[in-house]
Design an enzyme around this catalytic site. Structure first.
Site, PDB file in Angstrom:
ATOM      1  N   CYS A  84       0.836  -1.038   0.065  1.00 27.17           N
ATOM      2  CA  CYS A  84      -0.031   0.013   0.011  1.00 27.17           C
ATOM      3  C   CYS A  84       0.844   1.308  -0.046  1.00 27.17           C
ATOM      4  O   CYS A  84       0.243   2.325  -0.020  1.00 27.17           O
ATOM      5  CB  CYS A  84      -1.054   0.065   0.884  1.00 27.17           C
ATOM      6  SG  CYS A  84      -2.276  -1.347   1.217  1.00 27.17           S
ATOM      7  N   CYS A 209     -13.638   0.261   8.041  1.00 23.68           N
ATOM      8  CA  CYS A 209     -12.670   0.109   7.145  1.00 23.68           C
ATOM      9  C   CYS A 209     -12.595   0.806   5.863  1.00 23.68           C
ATOM     10  O   CYS A 209     -13.644   1.396   5.735  1.00 23.68           O
ATOM     11  CB  CYS A 209     -13.052  -1.582   6.501  1.00 23.68           C
ATOM     12  SG  CYS A 209     -13.363  -2.717   7.849  1.00 23.68           S
ATOM     13  N   SER A 210     -11.509   0.905   5.437  1.00 23.91           N
ATOM     14  CA  SER A 210     -11.410   2.035   4.400  1.00 23.91           C
ATOM     15  C   SER A 210     -12.025   1.319   2.827  1.00 23.91           C
ATOM     16  O   SER A 210     -12.463   0.147   2.858  1.00 23.91           O
ATOM     17  CB  SER A 210      -9.702   2.086   4.004  1.00 23.91           C
ATOM     18  OG  SER A 210      -9.212   0.976   3.691  1.00 23.91           O
ATOM     19  N   LYS A 335     -10.236   6.201   4.518  1.00 26.30           N
ATOM     20  CA  LYS A 335     -11.568   5.842   5.005  1.00 26.30           C
ATOM     21  C   LYS A 335     -12.675   6.554   4.202  1.00 26.30           C
ATOM     22  O   LYS A 335     -13.643   5.909   3.992  1.00 26.30           O
ATOM     23  CB  LYS A 335     -11.834   6.458   6.515  1.00 26.30           C
ATOM     24  CG  LYS A 335     -13.150   6.047   7.213  1.00 26.30           C
ATOM     25  CD  LYS A 335     -13.095   4.580   7.292  1.00 26.30           C
ATOM     26  CE  LYS A 335     -14.680   4.095   7.369  1.00 26.30           C
ATOM     27  NZ  LYS A 335     -15.393   4.033   6.241  1.00 26.30           N
ATOM     28  N   HIS A 339      -9.190   3.991  -1.202  1.00 24.98           N
ATOM     29  CA  HIS A 339      -7.881   3.417  -1.190  1.00 24.98           C
ATOM     30  C   HIS A 339      -7.666   2.770  -2.476  1.00 24.98           C
ATOM     31  O   HIS A 339      -7.498   1.324  -2.256  1.00 24.98           O
ATOM     32  CB  HIS A 339      -7.680   2.630   0.084  1.00 24.98           C
ATOM     33  CG  HIS A 339      -6.315   1.882   0.428  1.00 24.98           C
ATOM     34  ND1 HIS A 339      -5.350   2.566  -0.084  1.00 24.98           N
ATOM     35  CD2 HIS A 339      -5.835   0.997   0.924  1.00 24.98           C
ATOM     36  CE1 HIS A 339      -4.079   1.810   0.166  1.00 24.98           C
ATOM     37  NE2 HIS A 339      -4.632   0.682   0.852  1.00 24.98           N
TER      38      HIS A 339
END
Length: 397
Positions: A84, A209-210, A335, A339
């Protein structure tokens, strides 16, 4: 020992970023081109003016052809990947290339098309292993859900208060993202809705969770002494730090899931490069890797914004809100902004670019001078971490 660094040797003179989200009508090629064109326009140059490109993508293409083909260029293109932290890795390498004197003008590009692939935190594949890394069998939400009970146990935090702090992270970042027209999710979410959302893993609900999204971002980098030839408001790079850990957390009985040692090392290196000795005071705002709500709470301590065992209190006190002492994820973070793996690190720098130039619109902070961006790749006990420090000013911070 910290790296020597390249403080004030290079500057960002242009940036671009697409909207993040479920962009079914755009391919990875489309997104990369849109981000590059946006970046070129902001710097007032053409693609022929760029000497070399660095492309970050986790799974949306292989080799430099992923970028050279849609751009129609015949230039050096280096494709990099670091979980990431992939977008940040593209930026780091591009900056070093200019600082070394190899090139005058380069561009870092990050792109990811996740929605069409079906790839997400719940559906993933790992490289073959010898079976001694049990954490690889866990989904990302399951792995990061361990931070919550471990933190509560170590610091004696009541579960309901930790839940409240985690909820505040999600509430804060969605509230910030509601002011961002490029964010994947542009609506505030009530704390009641966050806490009643379906459970994904451990105590992590959907809103902990994103988002899984598509998107791209790009940055143009030149030598610091040339920066004013392109813009009257360049952003100077003060520090670039990367740490890849030994990956033994899943087997090491000493690892307690309340810190990311790689983040600590990367932050220490970055602060030494930038001449920062009090990050909680010297950093104006931060963009951090809030892949899950307890991650942001732990990061506040690893980055030196809170003392150990106290960040949950500071979160509830509003210290990291948009109007707090140190705003964190003012653009909505992973968030709310989303992502798309290869683009996230450059998206963070895009917010730094806007804020430090006074171009962030309704979410503009009063007088930001120094920004920190942080990426995390992997999972607790086995990860890579990137930290950058950038500023609108040259010289001592």
């Amino acid at each position: 020992m910290s790296s020597r660094g390249i403080a004030d040797k290079v500057a960002i003179v242009g940036m671009g970023c697409t909207k993040f989200g479920e962009l079914w009508g755009s391919s990875a090629d489309d997104l990369a081109v849109d981000a590059v064109v946006d970046c070129l326009d902001s710097a007032g140059v053409s693609r022929d003016d760029i000497d070399a490109y660095w492309l970050g993508t986790l799974g949306s293409g292989q080799s430099g052809l992923t970028l050279s083909r849609p751009l129609g260029i015949d230039k050096p293109v280096t494709r990099v990947e670091n979980y990431c932290a992939t977008g940040s890795e593209a930026f780091r390498n591009a900056c070093y290339a200019v600082a070394s004197g190899a090139y005058d003008r380069v561009m870092a590009v990050g792109v990811e098309k996740l929605k069409d692939s079906g790839f997400s935190g719940l559906m993933r594949s790992d490289p073959p292993s010898d079976g001694t890394s049990p954490e690889l069998s866990l989904t990302a939400p399951a792995a990061f859900s361990m931070l919550d009970p471990a933190y509560c146990a170590k610091y004696g935090v009541p579960e309901d208060q930790m839940r409240e702090a985690m909820t505040h992270v999600a509430w804060k970042n969605h509230r910030n993202g509601a002011n961002n027209p490029k964010a994947q999710f542009q609506a505030e979410v009530s704390k009641e809705k966050i806490e009643s959302s379906p459970i994904v893993a451990g105590r992590l609900g959907v809103f902990d969770c994103s988002g899984v999204s598509d998107g791209a971002a790009a940055a143009m980098i030149v030598r610091a002494e040339d920066a004013l030839d392109y813009t009257d408001r360049p952003i100077y790079v003060k520090a670039l730090a990367l740490a890849a850990g030994p990956g033994r957390g899943g087997m090491d009985p000493a690892y307690d899931f309340t810190t990311f040692p790689e983040v600590v090392r990367a932050a220490e290196d970055a602060y030494a490069q930038a001449g920062i000795d009090d990050p909680a005071r010297q950093i104006s705002f931060a963009e951090v890797h809030d892949c899950f709500t307890p991650t942001e709470i732990v990061l506040m301590e690893d980055l030196g914004f809170s003392t150990r065992g106290q960040s949950w209190k500071h979160m509830l006190a509003g210290d990291f809100d948009a109007d707090g002492r140190l705003p964190v994820n003012i653009d909505g973070g992973l968030k709310s902004f989303g992502h798309p793996v290869g683009a996230s690190g450059l998206r963070m720098l895009y917010e730094a670019w806007l804020q430090l130039r006074g171009e962030a619109g309704v979410r503009q902070l009063a007088d930001p001078r120094v920004a920190l961006t942080h990426n995390l790749g992997g999972r607790p006990g086995a990860c890579v971490s990137f930290v950058s420090v950038v500023s609108r000013e040259k010289g001592q911070l």
